[in-house]
Design an enzyme around this catalytic site. Structure first.
Site, short mmCIF file in Angstrom:
data_model
loop_
_atom_site.label_atom_id
_atom_site.label_comp_id
_atom_site.label_asym_id
_atom_site.label_seq_id
_atom_site.Cartn_x
_atom_site.Cartn_y
_atom_site.Cartn_z
N CYS A 126 0.83 -1.27 0.02
CA CYS A 126 0.11 -0.33 -0.03
C CYS A 126 0.65 1.15 -0.11
O CYS A 126 2.16 1.39 0.29
CB CYS A 126 -0.86 0.22 1.21
SG CYS A 126 -2.37 1.14 1.15
N CYS A 128 -0.12 4.36 1.62
CA CYS A 128 -0.52 5.38 2.45
C CYS A 128 0.55 5.83 3.53
O CYS A 128 0.60 6.90 4.12
CB CYS A 128 -1.75 5.06 3.22
SG CYS A 128 -1.71 3.62 4.07
N LYS A 202 -12.20 -4.88 1.93
CA LYS A 202 -11.90 -3.95 2.82
C LYS A 202 -12.62 -2.84 3.02
O LYS A 202 -12.55 -2.03 2.01
CB LYS A 202 -10.30 -3.57 2.50
CG LYS A 202 -9.73 -2.54 3.82
CD LYS A 202 -8.30 -2.32 3.43
CE LYS A 202 -7.64 -1.11 4.10
NZ LYS A 202 -6.42 -0.96 3.67
N ARG A 224 -11.17 7.57 2.68
CA ARG A 224 -10.72 6.68 1.90
C ARG A 224 -12.01 5.98 1.37
O ARG A 224 -12.15 4.98 0.82
CB ARG A 224 -10.08 5.46 2.73
CG ARG A 224 -8.80 6.04 3.38
CD ARG A 224 -7.93 4.84 3.45
NE ARG A 224 -6.65 4.77 4.31
CZ ARG A 224 -5.64 5.62 4.47
NH1 ARG A 224 -5.49 6.61 3.53
NH2 ARG A 224 -4.87 5.82 5.48
N LYS A 255 -11.88 -7.57 6.06
CA LYS A 255 -11.31 -6.64 6.99
C LYS A 255 -12.02 -5.30 7.14
O LYS A 255 -12.69 -4.79 6.15
CB LYS A 255 -9.89 -6.21 6.51
CG LYS A 255 -9.30 -5.06 7.21
CD LYS A 255 -7.82 -4.50 6.71
CE LYS A 255 -7.60 -3.30 7.50
NZ LYS A 255 -6.35 -2.89 6.61
N SER A 281 -6.41 -2.84 14.13
CA SER A 281 -5.98 -2.02 15.36
C SER A 281 -6.95 -1.82 16.18
O SER A 281 -6.92 -1.83 17.51
CB SER A 281 -5.14 -1.03 14.85
OG SER A 281 -6.04 -0.05 13.88
C1 PBG Z 1 -3.19 0.35 4.44
C2 PBG Z 1 -3.71 -0.46 5.74
C3 PBG Z 1 -4.40 -0.17 6.65
C4 PBG Z 1 -4.77 -0.93 7.75
C5 PBG Z 1 -3.92 -2.07 7.02
N1 PBG Z 1 -3.18 -1.86 5.90
C6 PBG Z 1 -5.08 1.33 6.94
C7 PBG Z 1 -6.06 1.84 6.23
O1 PBG Z 1 -6.56 1.49 5.28
O2 PBG Z 1 -6.11 3.03 6.63
C8 PBG Z 1 -5.34 -1.31 8.80
C9 PBG Z 1 -5.00 -2.25 9.70
C10 PBG Z 1 -5.50 -1.86 11.25
O3 PBG Z 1 -6.34 -1.03 11.51
O4 PBG Z 1 -4.97 -2.68 11.86
N2 PBG Z 1 -4.05 0.86 3.76
#
Ligand code: PBG
Length: 329
Positions: A126, A128, A202, A224, A255, A281
């Protein structure tokens, strides 16, 4: 009298199998094993760094030279797979550090390979964490993400990570056509045996907050929702997953996990392909903080993982992998 007894023995009594722990275990439908767990690791640039992530008690960010300690702990409890996230110092419009062959995550992959040759190393793909605007791709003048332009960059990230020694790549960016683009580049370079774990469904979730602190990846403007899924939808998750499978995904992912147990279940029933779920998270933090405050007992974390497996996930990406392993022992 005899007739009455006969009738009595005909009565179904589910609790008969609950009264003894041996038969409870023998008839238990859901098994969680160390083989199911993928442990995320955040790697930062610099030296001698081990920094706690405030919103995720028990989770740290390590500089590459400090990975020894973390890896020793991971190996000691029996974790077999890790998912790597890199956090660079230098960020720019195109996230150039993400595909630098000597970037932080590529270095971490090489170091891990050396420290733990048998470890299964998965590289998150990714942008970001690497862009100065915090979005997962290249930005158009109007502020939206340019899907097709981003694919070139994502392919470069995947390739440099595999060249550094990653066993698998996990595109988490939610760009359309990303799995096909990465597959093509890997095949062209002779990595046709390297699998892709696609974050297929996601959601644009509120539960990624702590990750954005860990990865320093909060979007500088907007959100996003233009590329991640609307959490009011689940049919859409099936369409997204079908597309990724068509494009060549080897493993698909839902996810977040806990917020989307219904989606995990639907995807697992609909498709015959290994399914991962990411206990993100915010889900980790919410359970962990409640345990630390004494509001929940420690088994709550284990129960959450069982729930994800019971819903139909084959594997779980989880910040609690270490403590779950300890419990399984
Ligand atoms: C990258 C990514 C994210 C997460 C995993 N890969 C963050 C997002 O999409 O903002 C989140 C994982 C987590 O919250 O543990 N894009």
């Amino acid at each position: 009298m005899i007739i009455i007894l006969g009738v009595k023995t005909m009565v179904n009594r589910p609790r008969r199998l609950r009264k003894n722990s041996t038969i409870r275990d023998m008839t238990c439908e859901t098994v969680l094993s160390k083989n199911d767990l993928i442990y995320p690791i955040f790697v930062v640039e610099g030296e001698n760094k081990k920094k706690a992530i405030k919103s995720m008690p028990g989770v740290f960010r390590f500089s590459v030279d400090m990975l020894d300690e973390e890896v020793a702990g991971v190996l000691a409890v029996g974790i077999k797979a890790v998912l790597l996230f890199g956090v660079p110092l230098h960020k720019d419009w195109c996230g150039s550090e993400s595909y630098n062959p000597d970037g932080v995550v590529q270095k971490a992959i090489r170091k891990l390979r050396e420290l733990a040759p048998s470890m299964y190393i998965i590289a998150d793909v990714c942008m970001c964490e690497y862009t100065d605007h915090g979005h997962c791709g290249i930005i158009n003048p109007d502020g939206s993400v340019n899907n097709d332009k981003t694919l070139e960059y994502l392919s470069k990230i995947a390739l440099t990570c595999v060249q550094a020694g990653a066993d698998m790549v996990a595109p988490s960016n939610m760009m359309d056509g990303c799995v096909a683009a990465i597959r093509r580049v890997l095949d062209e370079d002779g990595y046709e045996s390297t699998p892709i774990m696609a974050y297929s469904a996601k959601y644009a979730s509120n539960f990624y907050g702590p990750f954005r602190e860990a990865a320093d990846s909060a979007p500088a403007f907007g959100d996003r929702k233009g590329y991640q899924m609307d959490y009011r939808n689940s049919d859409e998750a099936l369409r997204e997953t079908a597309l990724d499978i068509e494009e060549g995904a080897d493993i698909v992912m839902v996810k977040p996990a806990i917020m989307c147990l219904d989606v995990v279940h639907r995807v697992s029933k609909e498709f015959n392909i290994p399914l991962a779920a990411y206990m993100v998270s915010g889900e980790y933090a919410m359970i962990k903080c409640a345990i630390l405050q004494g509001l929940l007992n420690e088994s709550a974390m284990y129960e959450a993982h069982i729930a994800i497996k019971r819903a139909g996930a084959k594997m779980i990406v989880t910040y609690a992998a270490k403590e779950i392993c300890e419990r399984l022992d």
